[in-house]
Design a protein around this motif. Structure first.
Motif, PDB file in Angstrom:
ATOM      1  N   GLU A  78       3.677   0.720  13.301  1.00  0.00           N
ATOM      2  CA  GLU A  78       5.151   1.452  14.673  1.00  0.00           C
ATOM      3  C   GLU A  78       5.233   0.299  15.371  1.00  0.00           C
ATOM      4  O   GLU A  78       6.113   0.352  15.985  1.00  0.00           O
ATOM      5  N   CYS A 116      12.259   5.016  11.298  1.00  0.00           N
ATOM      6  CA  CYS A 116      13.119   6.357  11.499  1.00  0.00           C
ATOM      7  C   CYS A 116      12.414   6.973  12.605  1.00  0.00           C
ATOM      8  O   CYS A 116      13.324   7.496  13.779  1.00  0.00           O
ATOM      9  N   ARG A 117      11.272   7.103  11.924  1.00  0.00           N
ATOM     10  CA  ARG A 117      10.691   8.059  13.394  1.00  0.00           C
ATOM     11  C   ARG A 117       9.892   7.279  15.051  1.00  0.00           C
ATOM     12  O   ARG A 117      10.169   8.196  15.629  1.00  0.00           O
ATOM     13  N   VAL A 118      10.105   6.678  14.740  1.00  0.00           N
ATOM     14  CA  VAL A 118       9.699   5.476  16.108  1.00  0.00           C
ATOM     15  C   VAL A 118      10.942   5.179  16.175  1.00  0.00           C
ATOM     16  O   VAL A 118      10.772   4.890  18.118  1.00  0.00           O
ATOM     17  N   LEU A 119      11.704   4.674  15.897  1.00  0.00           N
ATOM     18  CA  LEU A 119      12.844   4.435  16.879  1.00  0.00           C
ATOM     19  C   LEU A 119      13.757   5.903  16.912  1.00  0.00           C
ATOM     20  O   LEU A 119      14.675   6.087  17.315  1.00  0.00           O
ATOM     21  N   LYS A 120      13.180   6.724  16.206  1.00  0.00           N
ATOM     22  CA  LYS A 120      13.605   8.224  16.504  1.00  0.00           C
ATOM     23  C   LYS A 120      15.666   8.287  15.904  1.00  0.00           C
ATOM     24  O   LYS A 120      16.362   8.800  16.409  1.00  0.00           O
ATOM     25  N   LEU A 121      15.189   8.129  14.645  1.00  0.00           N
ATOM     26  CA  LEU A 121      16.940   7.908  14.157  1.00  0.00           C
ATOM     27  C   LEU A 121      16.419   9.259  12.773  1.00  0.00           C
ATOM     28  O   LEU A 121      15.473   9.621  12.300  1.00  0.00           O
ATOM     29  N   ALA A 122      17.636   9.514  11.696  1.00  0.00           N
ATOM     30  CA  ALA A 122      17.755  10.428  11.296  1.00  0.00           C
ATOM     31  C   ALA A 122      17.573   9.971  10.376  1.00  0.00           C
ATOM     32  O   ALA A 122      18.475   8.475   9.889  1.00  0.00           O
ATOM     33  N   ASN A 146      23.286  12.138  15.400  1.00  0.00           N
ATOM     34  CA  ASN A 146      21.874  11.823  15.520  1.00  0.00           C
ATOM     35  C   ASN A 146      21.815  12.362  17.075  1.00  0.00           C
ATOM     36  O   ASN A 146      20.636  12.677  17.273  1.00  0.00           O
ATOM     37  N   ASP A 150      18.317  15.175  18.136  1.00  0.00           N
ATOM     38  CA  ASP A 150      17.932  15.009  19.118  1.00  0.00           C
ATOM     39  C   ASP A 150      17.503  16.035  20.243  1.00  0.00           C
ATOM     40  O   ASP A 150      16.976  16.342  20.019  1.00  0.00           O
ATOM     41  N   ARG A 153      16.392  19.227  18.491  1.00  0.00           N
ATOM     42  CA  ARG A 153      14.943  18.934  18.631  1.00  0.00           C
ATOM     43  C   ARG A 153      14.424  19.164  19.857  1.00  0.00           C
ATOM     44  O   ARG A 153      13.448  20.002  19.625  1.00  0.00           O
ATOM     45  N   GLU A 154      14.833  19.359  20.571  1.00  0.00           N
ATOM     46  CA  GLU A 154      13.769  18.814  22.218  1.00  0.00           C
ATOM     47  C   GLU A 154      14.381  20.394  22.837  1.00  0.00           C
ATOM     48  O   GLU A 154      13.878  20.740  22.995  1.00  0.00           O
TER      49      GLU A 154
END
Length: 386
Positions: A78, A116-122, A146, A150, A153-154
């Motif tokens: 990460e 993708c999890r670190v950069l918040k990408l699908a 995307n 986001d 998810r929030e």
């Protein structure tokens, strides 16, 4: 190199060995379960270390050490993703497209899931980009997805109109109709918008019925049957998921748990594959229970290259061969007495399966042989090793 025995099977053998009756040796218990005596002694020594009765490094300590090493490696990955992303985006002459960086990091050994999890990408838009050149329209579509993802998810309570507002405020303009289409394709809906019926019906089949009540097989690992049974104890209900090979009537895998979740069926399948080995193309037939239609179970079938098969709703005859085994278990073990603890019932079940049903109960359909004897006589040495 032989495949290791499943963890649940080892625990069951150790339980039986510890609770053996007077005059019964460890060697006899090992023979009843088809393992070497030295192997059983090692399992019992490991269990004593885990219980704290003998000094040594426990399995839990070893598992924690492996988990710590895995976590350290994940943190290093990460940090590398963040470092490379900062350097990549700081170069003004490059287009601000992040997918080439994801591919470059994957080539360097960092999983796409981590990046993708670190950069918040699908991940789905990334894999679509990887399969074919990305057009401007496709890239715009991924950006909108995307932004909606986001926002969803929030706030899972938001409907597509609110998600579109959030995406527009984040700089990704789109019409409400476009937001609805993207949410529909990805199944992103408000948690309050789901309709709930009063009567829960059986879900649709995830596989066709490939057996059609023809419970015959020309060799081992061609056709397996599975189902789940339950029995009450003073501590609560105990659930058993068993897998039966139609060729020899042998129970090739089973799992016992206090909850009837999808993990019970997955554990039984993994135990069966670990004990049998060569299972590519095997058909696994079940009823339409939710455990056998779950995504975890279907993914496990695909991972082991096993073909799924499901019977009809309310048709017990579609899985009659498995029901007959549970009927024997009911008469010979479950209904013989009342059970005070789950542990007591578990030991009785595994002892009857491994010692009595597999190695002592002769069946007319097998030529008056036991399942273990039938496999020994009818299979080649290569298949016997499985």
């Amino acid at each position: 190199m032989p495949k290791p025995y499943p963890e649940e099977f080892r625990e069951d053998v150790v339980r039986v060995a510890r609770n053996r009756g007077p005059g019964v040796t460890v060697e006899q218990v090992a023979a009843d379960f088809g393992v070497r005596a030295m192997t059983l002694w090692k399992w019992m020594r490991r269990a004593d270390i885990d219980d704290g009765t003998k000094p040594g490094s426990t399995s839990e300590d070893n598992a924690e050490l492996r988990e710590a090493r895995r976590r350290i490696k994940l943190l290093e990955q990460e940090n590398e993703v963040l470092r490379r992303a900062a350097a990549y985006l700081s170069q003004a002459h490059l287009p601000k497209r992040i997918y080439p960086l994801v591919k470059e990091l994957a080539t360097g050994g960092i999983p796409v899931t981590v990046t993708c999890r670190v950069l918040k990408l699908a991940r789905q838009p990334y894999y679509r980009w990887l399969e074919r050149p990305v057009t401007d329209a496709e890239f715009e579509q991924a950006t909108r997805a995307n932004a909606l993802f986001d926002a969803h998810r929030e706030d899972p309570e938001f409907g597509y109109r609110f998600l579109a507002d959030e995406a527009r405020s984040a700089g990704s303009g789109m019409a409400d109709r476009t937001a609805w289409r993207i949410c529909r394709d990805n199944n992103w809906w408000s948690v309050f918008g789901k309709k709930r019926g009063r009567i829960k019906k059986a879900g649709p089949p995830v596989h066709d019925d490939l057996v059609r009540r023809d419970f015959t097989a020309m060799g081992p690992n061609r056709l397996w049957l599975t189902d789940i049974t339950e029995h009450a104890t003073s501590e609560g209900t105990l659930y058993l998921c068993a897998i039966k090979d139609v060729f020899s009537k042998r129970i090739v895998g089973y799992s016992i748990d206090t909850r009837m979740k999808s993990r019970l069926a997955v554990a039984a399948l993994n135990n069966a594959v670990a004990r049998r080995g060569h299972v590519d193309g095997c058909i696994l037939h079940s009823d339409r229970g939710s455990q056998f239609r779950s995504r975890k179970f279907v993914r496990a079938l695909d991972r082991h290259r096993i073909v799924g098969s499901i019977g009809r709703v309310g048709a017990a005859g579609d899985n009659a061969a498995m029901e007959s085994f549970f009927s024997l278990l009911q008469k010979n073990v479950l209904d013989r007495r009342s059970w005070a603890t789950r542990e007591e019932l578990r030991i009785a079940i595994v002892t009857w399966i491994e010692r009595t049903y597999h190695r002592r109960r002769r069946q007319a359909s097998l030529g008056r042989l036991t399942p273990v004897e039938f496999e020994t006589v009818m299979t080649t040495p290569a298949l016997q090793a499985a």
